[in-house]
Design a protein around this motif. Structure first.
Motif, PDB file in Angstrom:
ATOM      1  N   VAL A  14      97.602   0.373  53.561  1.00 45.63           N
ATOM      2  CA  VAL A  14      98.227  -0.074  55.403  1.00 45.63           C
ATOM      3  C   VAL A  14      98.894  -0.950  55.443  1.00 45.63           C
ATOM      4  O   VAL A  14      99.301  -1.382  56.200  1.00 45.63           O
ATOM      5  CB  VAL A  14      96.092  -0.330  55.567  1.00 45.63           C
ATOM      6  N   ASP A  33     101.627  -9.526  48.048  1.00 51.54           N
ATOM      7  CA  ASP A  33     100.576  -9.364  47.288  1.00 51.54           C
ATOM      8  C   ASP A  33     100.985 -10.108  46.238  1.00 51.54           C
ATOM      9  O   ASP A  33     102.223 -10.262  45.418  1.00 51.54           O
ATOM     10  CB  ASP A  33     100.945  -7.766  47.083  1.00 51.54           C
ATOM     11  N   ARG A  34      99.992  -9.959  45.128  1.00 50.77           N
ATOM     12  CA  ARG A  34      99.279 -10.955  44.151  1.00 50.77           C
ATOM     13  C   ARG A  34     100.303  -9.619  43.450  1.00 50.77           C
ATOM     14  O   ARG A  34     100.618  -9.802  41.737  1.00 50.77           O
ATOM     15  CB  ARG A  34      98.601 -11.439  43.419  1.00 50.77           C
ATOM     16  N   ALA A  41      93.451  -0.815  46.001  1.00 51.25           N
ATOM     17  CA  ALA A  41      92.871   1.094  46.068  1.00 51.25           C
ATOM     18  C   ALA A  41      93.976   2.183  46.346  1.00 51.25           C
ATOM     19  O   ALA A  41      93.333   3.901  45.944  1.00 51.25           O
ATOM     20  CB  ALA A  41      91.480   1.197  47.053  1.00 51.25           C
ATOM     21  N   SER A  42      94.784   2.154  47.238  1.00 50.15           N
ATOM     22  CA  SER A  42      95.698   2.540  47.147  1.00 50.15           C
ATOM     23  C   SER A  42      96.582   3.097  46.326  1.00 50.15           C
ATOM     24  O   SER A  42      97.295   4.558  46.313  1.00 50.15           O
ATOM     25  CB  SER A  42      97.182   2.253  47.921  1.00 50.15           C
ATOM     26  N   ASN A  45      93.196   6.359  44.022  1.00 51.50           N
ATOM     27  CA  ASN A  45      92.532   7.691  45.242  1.00 51.50           C
ATOM     28  C   ASN A  45      92.876   9.259  45.281  1.00 51.50           C
ATOM     29  O   ASN A  45      93.951   9.820  44.077  1.00 51.50           O
ATOM     30  CB  ASN A  45      92.364   7.572  46.662  1.00 51.50           C
ATOM     31  N   ALA A 225      95.453 -16.156  49.137  1.00 50.09           N
ATOM     32  CA  ALA A 225      94.037 -17.197  49.366  1.00 50.09           C
ATOM     33  C   ALA A 225      94.984 -18.366  50.256  1.00 50.09           C
ATOM     34  O   ALA A 225      93.758 -19.828  50.455  1.00 50.09           O
ATOM     35  CB  ALA A 225      93.457 -17.544  48.616  1.00 50.09           C
ATOM     36  N   LEU A 252      94.382  -6.908  52.748  1.00 51.47           N
ATOM     37  CA  LEU A 252      94.127  -6.818  51.542  1.00 51.47           C
ATOM     38  C   LEU A 252      93.121  -5.963  51.810  1.00 51.47           C
ATOM     39  O   LEU A 252      92.579  -6.584  50.608  1.00 51.47           O
ATOM     40  CB  LEU A 252      93.778  -7.913  51.594  1.00 51.47           C
ATOM     41  N   GLY A 253      92.736  -4.568  51.799  1.00 51.11           N
ATOM     42  CA  GLY A 253      91.686  -4.370  51.799  1.00 51.11           C
ATOM     43  C   GLY A 253      90.038  -4.905  51.350  1.00 51.11           C
ATOM     44  O   GLY A 253      89.812  -5.508  52.306  1.00 51.11           O
ATOM     45  N   THR A 310      88.559  12.339  40.384  1.00 48.61           N
ATOM     46  CA  THR A 310      87.896  11.444  40.733  1.00 48.61           C
ATOM     47  C   THR A 310      85.922  11.141  41.183  1.00 48.61           C
ATOM     48  O   THR A 310      85.789  12.271  41.265  1.00 48.61           O
ATOM     49  CB  THR A 310      89.141  10.436  43.100  1.00 48.61           C
ATOM     50  N   THR A 311      85.280   9.922  42.092  1.00 43.94           N
ATOM     51  CA  THR A 311      84.350   9.491  41.658  1.00 43.94           C
ATOM     52  C   THR A 311      84.043   9.314  43.296  1.00 43.94           C
ATOM     53  O   THR A 311      84.973   8.911  43.322  1.00 43.94           O
ATOM     54  CB  THR A 311      83.526   8.841  40.191  1.00 43.94           C
ATOM     55  N   ALA A 379      87.849   2.501  54.428  1.00 44.21           N
ATOM     56  CA  ALA A 379      86.387   3.054  53.629  1.00 44.21           C
ATOM     57  C   ALA A 379      87.276   4.488  52.419  1.00 44.21           C
ATOM     58  O   ALA A 379      88.358   3.877  51.521  1.00 44.21           O
ATOM     59  CB  ALA A 379      86.196   3.336  54.450  1.00 44.21           C
ATOM     60  N   THR A 384      94.969   7.892  54.242  1.00 42.03           N
ATOM     61  CA  THR A 384      95.047   8.886  55.393  1.00 42.03           C
ATOM     62  C   THR A 384      95.744   8.241  56.738  1.00 42.03           C
ATOM     63  O   THR A 384      96.506   8.350  57.346  1.00 42.03           O
ATOM     64  CB  THR A 384      93.623   9.644  56.255  1.00 42.03           C
TER      65      THR A 384
HETATM   66  C1  LIG Z   1      88.457   7.161  44.160  1.00 41.51           C
HETATM   67  C2  LIG Z   1      88.817   7.377  45.605  1.00 41.51           C
HETATM   68  C3  LIG Z   1      89.223   7.723  46.330  1.00 41.51           C
HETATM   69  C4  LIG Z   1      89.996   8.302  47.189  1.00 41.51           C
HETATM   70  N1  LIG Z   1      90.453   9.322  48.007  1.00 41.51           N
HETATM   71  C5  LIG Z   1      91.095   8.988  49.128  1.00 41.51           C
HETATM   72  C6  LIG Z   1      91.441   9.999  50.044  1.00 41.51           C
HETATM   73  O1  LIG Z   1      91.700  11.352  49.205  1.00 41.51           O
HETATM   74  N2  LIG Z   1      92.169   9.648  51.043  1.00 41.51           N
HETATM   75  C7  LIG Z   1      92.357   8.558  52.303  1.00 41.51           C
HETATM   76  O2  LIG Z   1      93.011   8.726  52.898  1.00 41.51           O
HETATM   77  N3  LIG Z   1      91.046   7.425  50.820  1.00 41.51           N
HETATM   78  C8  LIG Z   1      90.720   7.194  49.971  1.00 41.51           C
HETATM   79  N4  LIG Z   1      90.160   6.721  49.082  1.00 41.51           N
HETATM   80  C9  LIG Z   1      90.327   4.684  50.125  1.00 41.51           C
HETATM   81  C10 LIG Z   1      91.553   4.543  50.474  1.00 41.51           C
HETATM   82  O3  LIG Z   1      92.286   4.310  48.482  1.00 41.51           O
HETATM   83  C11 LIG Z   1      91.516   2.860  50.406  1.00 41.51           C
HETATM   84  O4  LIG Z   1      90.879   3.376  51.981  1.00 41.51           O
HETATM   85  C12 LIG Z   1      93.339   2.759  50.838  1.00 41.51           C
HETATM   86  O5  LIG Z   1      93.469   2.863  49.535  1.00 41.51           O
HETATM   87  C13 LIG Z   1      92.899   1.346  51.273  1.00 41.51           C
HETATM   88  O6  LIG Z   1      94.103   0.773  51.705  1.00 41.51           O
HETATM   89  P1  LIG Z   1      94.426  -0.891  51.295  1.00 41.51           P
HETATM   90  O7  LIG Z   1      95.797  -1.128  51.886  1.00 41.51           O
HETATM   91  O8  LIG Z   1      93.766  -1.155  53.008  1.00 41.51           O
HETATM   92  O9  LIG Z   1      93.848  -1.771  50.035  1.00 41.51           O
HETATM   93  P2  LIG Z   1      94.838  -1.483  49.385  1.00 41.51           P
HETATM   94  O10 LIG Z   1      94.523  -0.730  48.281  1.00 41.51           O
HETATM   95  O11 LIG Z   1      93.078  -2.326  48.033  1.00 41.51           O
HETATM   96  O12 LIG Z   1      95.376  -2.967  49.319  1.00 41.51           O
HETATM   97  C14 LIG Z   1      95.533  -3.967  48.999  1.00 41.51           C
HETATM   98  C15 LIG Z   1      96.089  -5.060  48.078  1.00 41.51           C
HETATM   99  O13 LIG Z   1      95.594  -6.434  48.883  1.00 41.51           O
HETATM  100  C16 LIG Z   1      95.868  -7.012  47.410  1.00 41.51           C
HETATM  101  N5  LIG Z   1      95.199  -8.259  47.375  1.00 41.51           N
HETATM  102  C17 LIG Z   1      94.027  -8.497  47.292  1.00 41.51           C
HETATM  103  N6  LIG Z   1      93.729  -9.687  47.621  1.00 41.51           N
HETATM  104  C18 LIG Z   1      94.928 -10.957  47.579  1.00 41.51           C
HETATM  105  C19 LIG Z   1      95.149 -11.841  47.016  1.00 41.51           C
HETATM  106  N7  LIG Z   1      93.806 -12.682  47.480  1.00 41.51           N
HETATM  107  N8  LIG Z   1      96.514 -12.193  47.281  1.00 41.51           N
HETATM  108  C20 LIG Z   1      97.341 -11.503  47.168  1.00 41.51           C
HETATM  109  N9  LIG Z   1      97.378  -9.734  46.832  1.00 41.51           N
HETATM  110  C21 LIG Z   1      95.731  -9.697  47.375  1.00 41.51           C
HETATM  111  C22 LIG Z   1      95.492  -5.996  46.414  1.00 41.51           C
HETATM  112  O14 LIG Z   1      96.129  -6.241  44.825  1.00 41.51           O
HETATM  113  C23 LIG Z   1      96.258  -4.790  46.755  1.00 41.51           C
HETATM  114  O15 LIG Z   1      97.298  -4.387  46.490  1.00 41.51           O
HETATM  115  C24 LIG Z   1      90.187   6.995  47.806  1.00 41.51           C
HETATM  116  C25 LIG Z   1      89.481   5.697  46.610  1.00 41.51           C
HETATM  117  C26 LIG Z   1      88.917   5.436  45.521  1.00 41.51           C
HETATM  118  C27 LIG Z   1      88.779   5.085  45.167  1.00 41.51           C
END
Ligand SMILES: Cc1cc2nc3c(=O)[nH]c(=O)nc-3n(C[C@H](O)[C@H](O)[C@H](O)COP(=O)(O)OP(=O)(O)OC[C@H]3O[C@@H](n4cnc5c(N)ncnc54)[C@H](O)[C@@H]3O)c2cc1C
Length: 414
Positions: A14, A33-34, A41-42, A45, A225, A252-253, A310-311, A379, A384
């Motif tokens: 994201v 990012d840290r 989560a990215s 998955n 933070a 930050l997911g 994956t679970t 979520a 996607t």
């Molecule tokens: C098992 C599993 C299967 C999945 N399968 C799919 C799928 O097939 N298709 C799909 O679309 N989605 C899938 N998902 C969901 C998807 O992975 C997540 O919705 C998505 O990765 C979220 O992206 P994000 O960028 O919001 O968060 P993240 O990828 O979690 O990124 C957040 C970032 O914030 C950083 N961060 C957090 N706190 C701090 C801080 N204090 N300082 C600096 N950096 C920080 C972290 O290091 C991280 O890099 C799945 C998830 C799981 C767990």
């Protein structure tokens, strides 16, 4: 400070997508990012760009289903009993929002984002190395219970009619022909034909981050933070020194609330953990596309690193150590389905899906904080919806007409 400048906090799918879209619209962007890009989560998955996912995951409402989950022995859902008090409030709201009329509203809003996911990924990937990671093979959901297959087919027909989702229904024989190395028969399958299957989700996020860096974007390490106001703008402490910009985006997911809370915004975000492990395949066996075994509740996806198991969802306190019981339960069942060889890694990977009780992401201004924006809560579909979110938020930040109405995703609905 550049006139149009932003710090994007979080380099998951994201945050990276938001950073790219802002950069392409003339912003000077620091992506912080840290860890390295795509290591949350990215990273681990299922790798599905889910054009078919117009129905977000509802909270189960049937009593038998609730009883099955409460037993805490399922593969698809598990929980830490001591963590439950912390989940009561968001899960009650999740249950409330899953009532059929309210759920339909969520579906309408969600499906509008989902409908754009393939175009928005391809708009970023086309003509770049990222294209090689996107396989146009769809994925399959396998069924063995006639009742479940029938209900799923009826819902798939509705999805095709109302939301333009494509699929092919396979009977037992067609499934055996499509996946000749399955060790057991299944009654049938739904092959969602539109989705892209990513052979390495981490590499895809890294490829998008590389495009950002090669176009002059700054990737930095630091702790989100430390975010604070700095005059009319924002400042965060990077490991290489302080970073300032006129605007900030929280991407930050599952950790997003840790930062937004300090600025007076605490949405009921909750995490659903998931795990993965990779396996080899014995002999000359192959798996042509990802398959989700509905009754057992896990996904097997052919990836660069091996067959990724994956679970589903685990509910645990954010600081609780990993407890991959679902993988332990899934592995023997997966071995009955496919000729899996040894585990590739010793230790499972764990990630946290950032979930909201109304099943919709939070995209838009952070309430009461000039120049601060939200992009989290995707979520089960953050991989996607990353590029869709990036485009939508960038258009909002520039005051352009957004390509999808942002109304249902606004932060102040909580
Ligand atoms: C098992 C599993 C299967 C999945 N399968 C799919 C799928 O097939 N298709 C799909 O679309 N989605 C899938 N998902 C969901 C998807 O992975 C997540 O919705 C998505 O990765 C979220 O992206 P994000 O960028 O919001 O968060 P993240 O990828 O979690 O990124 C957040 C970032 O914030 C950083 N961060 C957090 N706190 C701090 C801080 N204090 N300082 C600096 N950096 C920080 C972290 O290091 C991280 O890099 C799945 C998830 C799981 C767990």
């Amino acid at each position: 400070m550049a006139l149009r400048s932003a710090i994007v906090l979080g380099a998951g799918m994201v945050g990276v997508s938001v950073a790219l879209h802002l950069q392409r619209r003339g912003y000077e962007v620091v992506l912080l990012d840290r860890q390295g890009p795509g290591e949350g989560a990215s990273f681990g998955n299922g790798g599905l760009i889910q054009r078919e996912a117009v129905y977000p995951h509802p909270f189960p409402r049937a009593l038998a289903e609730l009883r099955r989950i409460a037993g805490n022995r399922a593969i698809d859902v598990a929980y830490h009993p001591l963590a439950l008090p912390g989940f009561v409030s968001p899960l009650l709201r999740y249950w409330w929002n899953s009532e059929p009329t309210r759920y339909l509203r969520a579906v309408l809003a969600y499906s509008r984002l989902i409908a754009t996911c393939l175009d928005e990924h391809l708009a970023l990937a086309r003509g770049t190395e990222a294209m090689a990671l996107l396989r146009p093979i769809g994925w399959m959901r396998l069924f063995n219970e006639p009742r479940l297959l029938e209900a799923a087919l009826a819902q798939a027909e509705t999805a095709r009619r109302d939301y333009g989702v494509n699929f092919t229904a396979l009977d037992s024989q067609a499934l055996a022909e499509a996946e000749p190395h399955l060790l057991v028969g299944r009654l049938g399958a739904i092959h969602w034909t539109d989705p892209l299957s990513v052979s390495d989700p981490h590499a895809l996020t890294v490829a998008y981050a590389r495009m950002f860096a090669e176009a002059g974007g700054s990737l930095q390490r630091g702790d989100a933070a430390t975010l604070q106001r700095a005059g009319a703008g924002w400042r965060v402490q990077g490991t290489a020194g302080p970073v300032e910009a006129a605007e900030v985006v929280v991407a930050l997911g599952a950790a997003s609330i840790e930062v937004t809370r300090r600025f007076g915004y605490a949405p009921p975000l909750f995490g659903k953990r998931g795990y993965h492990l990779h396996f080899g395949l014995r002999g000359n066996a192959t798996l042509n596309r990802p398959v989700l075994d509905t009754e057992s509740g896990f996904l097997l996806a052919p990836m660069r690193a091996g067959i990724r198991l994956t679970t589903g969802a685990e509910f645990a306190r954010p600081d609780a150590p990993p407890s991959p019981v679902q993988l332990e339960r899934a592995e023997p069942v997966a071995r009955q389905l496919l000729p899996l060889a040894e585990r590739v890694e010793d230790k499972p990977w764990m990630g946290v899906r950032p979930c909201t009780p109304d099943m919709l992401p939070v995209i838009g201004p952070l309430p009461g904080q000039q120049g601060a924006w939200c992009a989290f809560g995707h979520a089960h579909q953050g991989l996607t919806l990353g590029p869709t979110t990036g485009r939508l938020l960038a258009e909002m930040m520039l005051g352009e007409a957004p390509f999808v109405s942002p109304e249902p995703y606004r932060a102040d609905r909580f």
